[in-house]
Design a protein around this motif. Structure first.
Motif, PDB file in Angstrom:
ATOM      1  N   GLY A   1     -19.781  93.028  -5.781  1.00 29.83           N
ATOM      2  CA  GLY A   1     -20.413  91.922  -5.099  1.00 29.83           C
ATOM      3  C   GLY A   1     -20.676  92.219  -3.645  1.00 29.83           C
TER       4      GLY A   1
ATOM      5  N   GLU B   1     -14.835  91.189  -6.211  1.00 30.47           N
ATOM      6  CA  GLU B   1     -16.043  91.964  -5.935  1.00 30.47           C
ATOM      7  C   GLU B   1     -16.495  92.776  -7.142  1.00 30.47           C
TER       8      GLU B   1
ATOM      9  N   ASP C   1     -12.143  79.897  -5.226  1.00 33.97           N
ATOM     10  CA  ASP C   1     -12.976  80.852  -5.932  1.00 33.97           C
ATOM     11  C   ASP C   1     -12.397  81.060  -7.318  1.00 33.97           C
TER      12      ASP C   1
ATOM     13  N   TYR D   1     -20.775  83.053 -14.090  1.00 28.58           N
ATOM     14  CA  TYR D   1     -21.280  83.647 -12.853  1.00 28.58           C
ATOM     15  C   TYR D   1     -22.654  84.263 -13.093  1.00 28.58           C
TER      16      TYR D   1
ATOM     17  N   HIS E   1     -24.479  82.165 -10.523  1.00 29.49           N
ATOM     18  CA  HIS E   1     -24.290  83.016  -9.343  1.00 29.49           C
ATOM     19  C   HIS E   1     -23.449  82.375  -8.261  1.00 29.49           C
ATOM     20  N   HIS E   2     -22.495  81.647  -8.647  1.00 33.36           N
ATOM     21  CA  HIS E   2     -21.454  81.271  -7.669  1.00 33.36           C
ATOM     22  C   HIS E   2     -20.168  81.037  -8.444  1.00 33.36           C
ATOM     23  N   ARG E   3     -19.070  81.003  -7.687  1.00 36.68           N
ATOM     24  CA  ARG E   3     -17.777  80.851  -8.362  1.00 36.68           C
ATOM     25  C   ARG E   3     -16.923  79.780  -7.709  1.00 36.68           C
ATOM     26  N   ASP E   4     -17.573  78.900  -6.974  1.00 39.32           N
ATOM     27  CA  ASP E   4     -16.803  77.893  -6.254  1.00 39.32           C
ATOM     28  C   ASP E   4     -16.327  76.822  -7.239  1.00 39.32           C
TER      29      ASP E   4
ATOM     30  N   MET F   1     -17.661  73.332  -7.231  1.00 37.55           N
ATOM     31  CA  MET F   1     -19.071  73.075  -7.471  1.00 37.55           C
ATOM     32  C   MET F   1     -19.436  73.259  -8.934  1.00 37.55           C
TER      33      MET F   1
ATOM     34  N   GLY G   1     -23.130  72.054  -8.971  1.00 42.01           N
ATOM     35  CA  GLY G   1     -23.552  73.151  -8.110  1.00 42.01           C
ATOM     36  C   GLY G   1     -25.028  73.507  -8.256  1.00 42.01           C
TER      37      GLY G   1
ATOM     38  N   ASN H   1     -28.402  75.957  -9.307  1.00 45.45           N
ATOM     39  CA  ASN H   1     -28.905  76.640 -10.507  1.00 45.45           C
ATOM     40  C   ASN H   1     -28.502  75.945 -11.808  1.00 45.45           C
TER      41      ASN H   1
END
Lengths: 119, 827, 603, 206
Positions: free
Chosen positions: C164, C312, C372, C437, C441-444, C447, C525, C527
């Motif tokens: 990442g 990462e 995360d 993911y 494309h996020h990992r919060d 969200m 979140g 997307n």
């Protein structure tokens, strides 16, 4: 066969416990009377009940009929209850006097309004 | 015998595995079973019905023919709770006067006798047949499956079947079947696309989603499977396995409306709080495991009937020792090992023989009990249960009656022979606190399900109290009767909610006319829970028998242990509060005038698939305590047959030497029975009258009451602030620790020198900010502030009101009495 | 090619990926998918080879119930230093090998979304697999070290190139950490090597060490004589040295043979001499090796490479990292640290257990605070691997427990089980994170929400896998945890209580994460449109993991029957050693001469 | 079934009357009714005194309490009985608290009453054998300083109490006198003053 408790209840002599129980009921009623009546005279009547409850205990503990042993109060019980009766009479007289005075001054005998000592 | 064993284990195993099969089928194919899985419901219900049939076959077809109950015909007036050994007491009639005078003398001699015997349980069997310990009940034990074996240590899946197991199977399967039928009606909303009124999406619309009918029944099946697993467990490890499964099922079911945040939070809370209990349970299990090396309840026998491996009970209560509880040599060693680990310096001292192994036994007992505290929602882990109302009502009915919470009480009952008197005292106190705290909270709740939830907690407290005081049959009896009437009450409340679409009792009223079946079955439930019956002679509702048994045991315990008198009074006070809030609920819901005309107009009686289970359960709630006519069969006789080994004796504490756990049969002595019966009756009647006076006759105005007890009301309304308290003392610190740890990690990532410097700088700042400003200054300000506040508060007491002063005097007297009765112990 | 020869079969198993990697490097330019397919095929082939060992009674197999090393073979590699190409399987390594092959297939399957430098990725991936398999099979210390390093480099590149945004940072961190561990390990290896002496072992011990091969009929003594008189270079050197009658003149016959080192550690005083600061040689060796392995495990406070590397790394590499690489640390501890340095292990048992318990608690707390998703799973690995260290450390065969090794066996078996179970569940968890993911494309964690509605099948699998991590009965996490926790009390009740408390925290972070990601009304979140249901490829990876989790949860014997004899044997040996050691100590003969030792051994 | 023991029967009768009217006093809202109930309760208590063998005290109870004190009370009631005071309501909250506390108090007292085995009463034969003596004379003698009931006391420690109640009697007499004087003073007829004046001369008024 089912034994009715009541039948047996009446054929045996009662003991001090029973008197004390009656005394307890009178006492509690008196206390509750004092705690719930707003009328000053009602409070006074509560006090009379409380004193009577106590008296009943004295008599019971002094009685030979109920319990004949060395620990009995004997005559002392009756004497004390006599004093109590006399003092109750005196107390009633004074309390009535106070109540009348209060009534004269405030046009009320509601003890809830007698809170002038409150800072 | 062998055929009995194999028949029983096969029958019960089938009854146990059927719900699992139904779960698996629905898990994979539920979606395809009719529209929205309509037939999944029938499948699960059918599986449960078969389980019930198998359980009852096991009971009436196998168990009772092989192990008939002893005859109790000559003891009619003692409502069938007698066993032959009670003949030792003779046939004493209930004379009040004689009873009162006779009892204390008898107890005194008992007590002296106990002390003269010294502190060792071994000396006790000289007390004669009055104290004779009972032998182990008939039971079948065997292994099904081994999870792992390490030398002599073995973790297995095994069965332990005795009368209790079979009875629990019948009870659980019967109630679960009723719940399944009921749910078929209750969950019909899920049979089509479901609009969740409680979830608003970000665009302001209510959430729409496909129905999840089959999911519900899938979880229900797994739930029943897990509960059966707990009941049939032959060892603690297996109990733990199914314990966790019950927990996760409750997680799924409570969080059934996964879209609702409150539901998922409640589910999390339920599981995590249960895990807190499991933590204790693990400790107890470890203590047992490392000293006894086995978790098995029963003895494993080979084909010839020789004991191959001894279980917990037969190790702790050996026949040579007249089934008295005595720690094994390995426990003594283990405790010694722990002691040397704790205080290295004392390692050279000789082991303390006086309490040899008793501490370890206490740790094990209290540890196991911790698990039960979590599952059975006892104080201080009761907080999850009311929140669990987020689940659909059939779940509440199931969770609150036959499963989950019953599991905790059941485990205490199952594990009973291994609880030392001190552990029992802990159980009793926990139960006592629970029953009182929960009952008080129920007074103010207005959500109909929450009132019932707190009543469950309170009733569970009763069971724990009874078990802790030595009343094994009383406690388990109440478990069974309670399961029926609480299941009934919950399903009635569900029916009401189904009819009026709200949980709030302040919007109900007068529903009696609209939904008569619900109203009158619920009335039966209410009367059962308050223990309505004709005092002393019976007959009464089922709760009357079990609750009276509990109060009798409490009375008997209280007479033996004057300094634990609070345990004697708590159930009586509880009976008063119970009667009050249950009838408050009934009056508010069904009596009087409708408070919300709109809801009233739309109210309707539930469909027959929902009311039929109500009627069935009402019949049981009325009669499960009775002896079956012309037979010896009654629930209490069954339970008496299941009585665990060695519990029919007066036992004395080893660590607390004055502690006496009285023999349960002593509590049937006429004197105790008379006093306890009247106390229970009069308090319950008083509670009922008070509720009637306030909510039916309107002699006292509830609103005015609320106003006059504002602080108390808000204290109870907020459930004693337990949630907030736990938030402050557990959750928040946990999160702080967690964040600190994360930050600590990130700190290490930085270059070490830089990090160290930063930490130094930070530390000095922290010292200044936290210590100087907060601690030192805060302490000075705090002392001043507290003094000031105390002064202000004390001033308020000086109201100048004569009647309040009298009240204070009374309070003072009462407190003084209580204090003196506690101080007596030291004198 | 005779596949029933262990040398060939095991070599094939280990080096097939490496050969394939070479072939890939030489192949002309193909499409990306072709490379991936070839790699997948190779991993599948390796997996099939590893499964081939299950066939009982075939030419080559792994026999159930045999505790000793099986399928052993040794070939001289660098004879001057006694370095051999020496491999074998036993119950400790075999399950890990199968797990490695299994997870490699799944990880390769999860590599499909990778589109950058596919050829290089595949080559490195295959090299990595060789390294991992080699580590678990090597019984020569030098060979072990080589494989260890072989595994390290591909991992560095896999994180550093395909990772990442902060991939360089994470890769460097991972590399440095692991390198420090390797260096310490190398020091320890050399310390042990230069103090080892094959000639001090008697016939039986040489047989146990695999130096002397023996058939069922011959007695060890006879086999030993036969070996000494044989033409083998090692035997000849052995004979030369033992021929020297003057002890002062006698040289030492050093060895890298791990099994021989184990024998020396347990039966001779070779490693007991004082080395530094009053501590014995084996004490230092243990510390150095332990630090090296514990970095890999990883345990607090040497764990901080893990969250960064996981966050990462691309999804398949995270799966490999969590599923296999972490197990190497545990494997090293059980295979090398304890048997070779028993005295140090005995003295430091409390230290080891404390490290384990601290990791459990620390990791759980840290996981609780993460926002995360992947970081949370990474910390959960720290917590779960703490059980492994704890289980290895509970040296409860002590004087005050009467040298009863049962509880210790339970702990070590539990730890081994936990390694396998965690291999399944953590790989599964990382895969589940990877699936979403790839979409959003996020990992919060804050969200997400409402995934159950959008991806029901995926969510069902994810929740199942997460519950396996939570230690739910019926799933793989439970067995290991319960075995370990139940065994600890016998060693130290304090550690037992603390370790039991972790069940609460575990439930806390996992359930909270599930609530935030999968439950709730709607996705919060970015997307949101990309949230498509799970694809067939992803399902093909999720299903085996889920099946594994369930099978290992309800049928522990399936694993234990392979693993337990070897583990029990090793624990029994160490327990016997403890008793002998304590008796020597009580005889106030702290270092024990040759005679004392022999006497102790005969008892 | 055994025959009825009449003292016990009367005990239950009187105690039922006195308890129920005591409860009546408690629950009645009307002050006049309260006074009436109180008379009955106290009279029944006097009956209990007789039953316990305290005939003189019982008589005093009837005369002084029922005849004297209560008449006084009823005078008080009549003097102050205006419409608004006859029924004064207490709030529900206070009632509940009072009942709860009272219940606890009662529970404790009853528990205490039943706690001692020796208080449970004699058996019937012993009770019938007990001779009930008239107590008026011993009481009078006691008040004059002679304890006739303890003249033959052998125990030295008990004989100390033989001096009787002369001194106490005197004190009570004086006390009564003072109290009656005080009561007369307090309740003496005064000119009823208006509120303003009262407020203005508040300190002088007392």
């Amino acid at each position: 066969m089912i034994h009715l408790p009541l039948a047996h209840l009446l054929s045996e002599p009662v003991g001090v416990s029973h008197y004390v129980m009656v005394g307890a009921v009178l006492f509690t009623c008196g206390v509750l009377c004092m705690a719930t009546k707003r009328n000053a005279l009602g409070v006074l009547m509560g006090i009379e009940l409380v004193l009577n409850g106590a008296n009943l205990n004295f008599i019971a503990f002094g009685s030979h009929v109920l319990r004949n042993d060395a620990n009995s109060l004997g005559l002392d019980g009756q004497l004390i209850s006599m004093f109590v009766i006399v003092l109750a009479a005196a107390e009633a007289a004074v309390a009535l006097a106070i109540a009348l005075n209060y009534y004269n001054n405030h046009d009320s005998i509601d003890v809830d309004r007698a809170d002038e000592l409150l800072g | 015998m062998d055929t009995t064993a194999s028949n029983l284990s096969t029958l019960l195993m089938l009854a146990w595995l059927l719900p699992l099969a139904s779960f698996v089928l629905i898990l994979f194919f539920g979606k395809y079973m009719g529209s929205h899985g309509k037939f999944a419901g029938y499948l699960a219900t059918g599986a449960l019905l078969c389980s019930a049939a198998l359980s009852f076959t096991a009971m009436f077809g196998v168990w009772l023919p092989n192990h008939p109950l002893p005859s109790t015909a000559h003891h009619t007036e003692e409502h069938g709770e007698d066993v032959p050994s009670e003949e030792a007491h003779g046939h004493v009639a209930a004379y009040p006067v004689e009873a009162i005078s006779a009892q204390p003398v008898a107890l005194q001699t008992d007590h002296e006798h106990g002390e003269a015997d010294g502190h060792h349980a071994t000396a006790e069997h000289s007390d004669g047949e009055h104290h004779a310990n009972n032998a182990p009940p008939v039971s079948y034990f065997g292994d099904w499956y081994t999870l792992g074996q390490f030398g002599s240590l073995k973790l297995t899946i095994s069965y332990y079947i005795d009368t209790l197991t079979v009875a629990m199977f019948c009870m659980v399967s019967l109630i679960a079947t009723c719940v399944h039928f009921y749910a078929l009606g209750y969950m019909h909303d899920e049979l089509h696309d479901f609009t969740d009124p409680e979830v608003t999406m970000s665009d302001g619309e209510k959430l729409k989603r496909p129905g999840r009918f089959y999911r519900f029944f899938q979880y229900l099946s797994l739930f029943c499977f897990s509960m059966f697993g707990v009941v049939i467990s032959g060892n603690m490890a297996m109990v733990f396995v199914f314990w966790e499964l019950v927990g996760i099922c409750s997680y799924f079911l409570i969080g059934f409306y996964i879209e609702r945040h409150s539901a998922s939070t409640a589910a999390n809370k339920a599981f995590i709080v249960n895990r807190v209990g499991d933590f204790g349970m693990l400790i107890g299990m470890m203590a047992l495991w490392s000293s006894l090396g086995t978790f098995a309840f029963g003895d494993l026998k080979d084909a010839e009937g020789h004991v191959v491996e001894q279980g917990i009970f037969s190790q702790l209560r050996t026949e040579e020792n007249d089934y008295h509880l005595q720690p094994t040599a390995s426990m003594v060693e283990e405790q010694e090992r722990v002691r040397t680990q704790t205080c290295e310096l004392a390692a050279d001292e000789p082991p303390k023989q006086s309490h040899a192994g008793q501490w370890l036994l206490l740790i094990a007992g209290v540890g196991i009990f911790c698990g039960c505290v979590g599952k059975s929602a006892q104080f201080p882990l009761h907080v999850w249960l009311p929140d669990a109302m987020e689940g659909p009502t059939p779940v509440s009915a199931l969770v609150h009656s036959a499963t989950m919470v019953a599991a905790g009480v059941y485990l205490v009952g199952r594990f009973y022979p291994a609880f030392s008197p001190e552990a029992l005292l802990v159980i009793a106190y926990v139960g006592c606190i629970t029953l009182f705290v929960a009952a008080t909270i129920a007074i103010t709740a207005t959500d109909i399900k929450r009132v019932l939830a707190y009543s469950t907690v309170s009733q569970l407290g009763y069971m724990m109290l009874a078990l802790g005081l030595g009343g094994w049959v009383a406690g388990m009896f109440h478990l069974i009767t309670h399961a029926f009437f609480k299941g009934l009450l919950f399903m009635c409340s569900g029916s009401v909610i189904h009819g009026v679409h709200t949980n709030d009792m302040t919007e109900m009223g007068g529903l009696r006319k609209k939904m008569p079946i619900t109203a009158y079955t619920m009335l039966v439930g209410c009367l059962a829970i308050i223990g309505a019956g004709i005092p002393i002679i019976g007959p009464g509702f089922s709760g009357y028998y079990s609750k009276d048994a509990i109060i009798e045991q409490a009375w008997s315990f209280g007479s033996n242990n004057p300094h634990h008198a609070v345990l004697k009074w708590a159930p009586i006070v509880g009976a008063f509060i119970t009667a009050f809030y249950m009838f408050r609920l009934w009056y508010m819901t069904f009596a009087g005038k409708p408070r919300n005309q709109d809801r009233y107009d739309h109210a309707h009686e539930s469909p027959r698939v929902m009311t039929m289970p109500l009627v069935i359960l009402a019949v049981f709630a009325l009669g499960i305590g009775w002896q079956l006519p012309f037979t010896d069969l009654s629930t209490s006789a069954l339970l008496e047959q299941a009585r665990p080994v060695g519990t029919l004796a007066t036992s004395h504490g080893e660590i607390l030497s004055e502690l006496v756990i009285p023999n349960e049969h002593d509590s049937h002595a006429p004197a105790i029975k008379w006093a306890a019966g009247w106390a229970a009756f009069s308090t319950a009647a008083a509670g009922l009258l008070l509720a009637t006076a306030i909510y039916l006759w309107k002699l006292l105005d509830p609103q005015e009451l609320k106003q006059s007890f504002k602080p108390l009301h808000s204290w109870l309304w907020n459930k004693w602030w337990f949630d907030e308290l736990y938030q402050i003392i557990f959750v928040a610190p946990c999160m702080i620790v967690a964040r600190t740890i994360t930050r600590f990690d990130l700190g290490v990532i930085d270059s070490i020198l830089h990090g160290a410097a930063a930490v130094c700088k930070g530390c000095s700042k922290v010292v200044y900010a936290v210590f100087d400003q907060t601690v030192v200054d805060g302490m000075a300000n705090g002392v001043a502030g507290v003094t000031w506040d105390l002064g202000l508060w004390l001033r308020k007491i000086q109201t100048g009101n004569l009647r309040q002063y009298i009240m204070f005097i009374v309070i003072g007297t009462v407190v003084l009495f209580v204090a003196i009765s506690f101080v007596q112990r030291t004198i | 090619m005779n596949l029933s020869d262990p040398a060939i079969y095991l070599s094939l198993l280990v080096f097939l990926p490496a050969v394939a990697a070479l072939a890939l490097a030489l192949l002309p330019r193909l499409t990306d998918d072709a490379f991936k397919c070839i790699t997948l095929a190779v991993t599948i082939l390796v997996f099939i080879l590893s499964l081939g060992l299950f066939r009982q009674g075939a030419g080559i197999d792994f026999q159930v119930g045999v505790a000793e090393m099986q399928n052993m073979f040794q070939v001289d590699w660098i004879p001057t230093f006694g370095i051999q190409y020496f491999m074998a399987l036993d119950g400790i390594s075999f399950p890990l090998i199968v797990l490695t092959a299994f997870l490699s297939v799944l990880a390769m399957g999860a590599s499909w979304p990778i589109n950058k430098h596919v050829r290089a990725y595949c080559i490195l991936f295959l090299l990595l697999e060789t390294g991992m398999l080699g580590v678990f099979m090597a019984l020569d210390f030098f060979l072990f070290y080589v494989f260890w390093e072989v595994m390290l480099l591909p991992m560095y590149f896999l994180i550093g190139i395909w990772g990442g945004p902060r991939r360089e940072y994470a890769a460097i961190k991972f590399f440095l950490y692991t390198l420090v561990g390797s260096v310490l390990m190398l020091i320890a290896i050399l310390m042990l090597y230069f103090n080892s002496d094959l000639t001090r072992l008697d016939a039986q011990q040489l047989v146990d060490a695999g130096v002397v091969t023996v058939s069922a009929e011959t007695a060890p003594e006879a086999a030993f004589q036969q070996w000494v008189n044989s033409e083998e270079p090692l035997a000849q050197r052995f004979a030369d040295i033992t021929a020297e009658s003057d002890p002062a003149q006698r040289r030492q016959l050093h060895t890298f043979n791990i099994l021989a080192l184990q024998q020396m550690g347990q039966h001779t005083d070779l490693f007991e001499g004082e080395a530094f600061l009053g501590k014995s040689l084996q004490w230092w060796a243990f510390i150095l090796l332990f630090i090296g392995f514990v970095i890999k495990v990883p345990s607090v406070p040497l764990h901080t490479w893990l969250p960064d590397a996981h966050v990462e790394a691309p999804t398949p590499i995270s799966m490999i990292l969590a599923g296999i690489l972490l197990k190497m640390g545990g494997y090293g501890i059980i295979r090398i640290c304890y048997p070779i340095c028993p005295q140090a292990g005995y003295d430091l048992a409390y230290f080891v257990c404390t490290i384990g318990v601290v990791s459990m608690v620390y990791g759980a707390f840290a996981a609780l605070a993460q926002t995360d998703f992947k970081r949370m799973v990474a910390y959960s690995s720290v917590s779960h691997m703490g059980y492994v260290v704890l289980g290895f450390g509970v040296w409860s065969a002590m004087a005050d427990t009467g040298y009863n090794a049962d509880y210790w066996k339970m702990g070590v078996n539990g730890a081994m089980y936990q390694m396998i179970g965690h291999g399944i569940s953590s790989a599964g968890m990382f895969f589940m994170v990877g699936v979403i993911y790839d979409r959003v494309h996020h990992r919060d964690l804050n969200m997400f929400g409402g995934l159950f509605a959008k991806m029901p099948i995926y969510s069902g699998f994810a929740v199942g896998i997460f519950f396996a991590g939570l230690g739910l009965p019926g799933l793989c996490g439970f067995i290991g945890e319960v075995f370990v926790v139940l065994s600890v009390w016998k060693y130290s009740y304090l550690l037992a209580i603390i370790s039991a408390s972790v069940v609460i925290l575990t439930a806390g972070y996992i359930l909270w994460a599930i609530q935030r990601v999968y439950l709730g009304p709607e996705y919060k979140g970015p997307n949101a449109d990309a949230l498509k249901p799970i694809t067939l490829r992803e399902l093909a990876i999720a299903v085996p993991l889920m099946v594994g989790a369930i099978v290992f949860g309800i049928y522990p014997n399936g694993l234990l029957q392979y693993m337990q004899p070897s583990v029990d044997r090793q624990v029994d040996q160490l327990a016997a050693w403890t008793q002998a050691y304590d008796e020597r100590e009580t005889a106030s003969n702290p270092l024990g001469g040759e005679d004392g030792q022999m006497a102790a051994r005969q008892q | 079934m055994e025959s009825i023991y009449w003292p016990t029967f009367f005990f239950w009768l009187f105690s039922l009357i006195s308890c129920s009217f005591a409860v009546g006093v408690l629950l009645a809202r009307n002050i006049v009714r309260m006074a009436f109930y109180l008379v009955l309760a106290l009279a029944a208590t006097a009956g209990l005194f007789f039953l316990a063998g305290a005939d003189f005290v019982g008589a005093m109870q009837l005369m002084i309490y029922v005849g004297g004190t209560l008449v006084l009370l009823i005078f008080g009631v009549m003097l102050t009985s205006q419409e608004r005071f006859i029924e004064m309501k207490t709030s529900s909250g206070e009632w509940v608290v009072a009942l709860l506390l009272g219940g606890m108090l009662l529970g404790i007292l009853l528990q205490a009453a039943m706690a001692v085995p020796a208080w449970q009463g004699m058996d019937r034969a012993a009770a019938e054998a007990t001779k009930v003596e008239k107590t008026a004379t011993p009481l009078g003698m006691g008040l004059l300083g002679v304890r006739v009931d303890q003249l033959d006391e052998q125990d030295e420690s008990r004989r100390k109490g033989m001096s009787g109640y002369l001194f106490h009697f005197e004190i009570v007499s004086v006390h009564l006198l003072v109290v009656l004087v005080g009561a007369a003073y307090l309740a003496r007829a005064k000119r009823k003053r208006g509120r303003d004046e009262l407020a203005g001369t508040g300190s002088n008024a007392t």
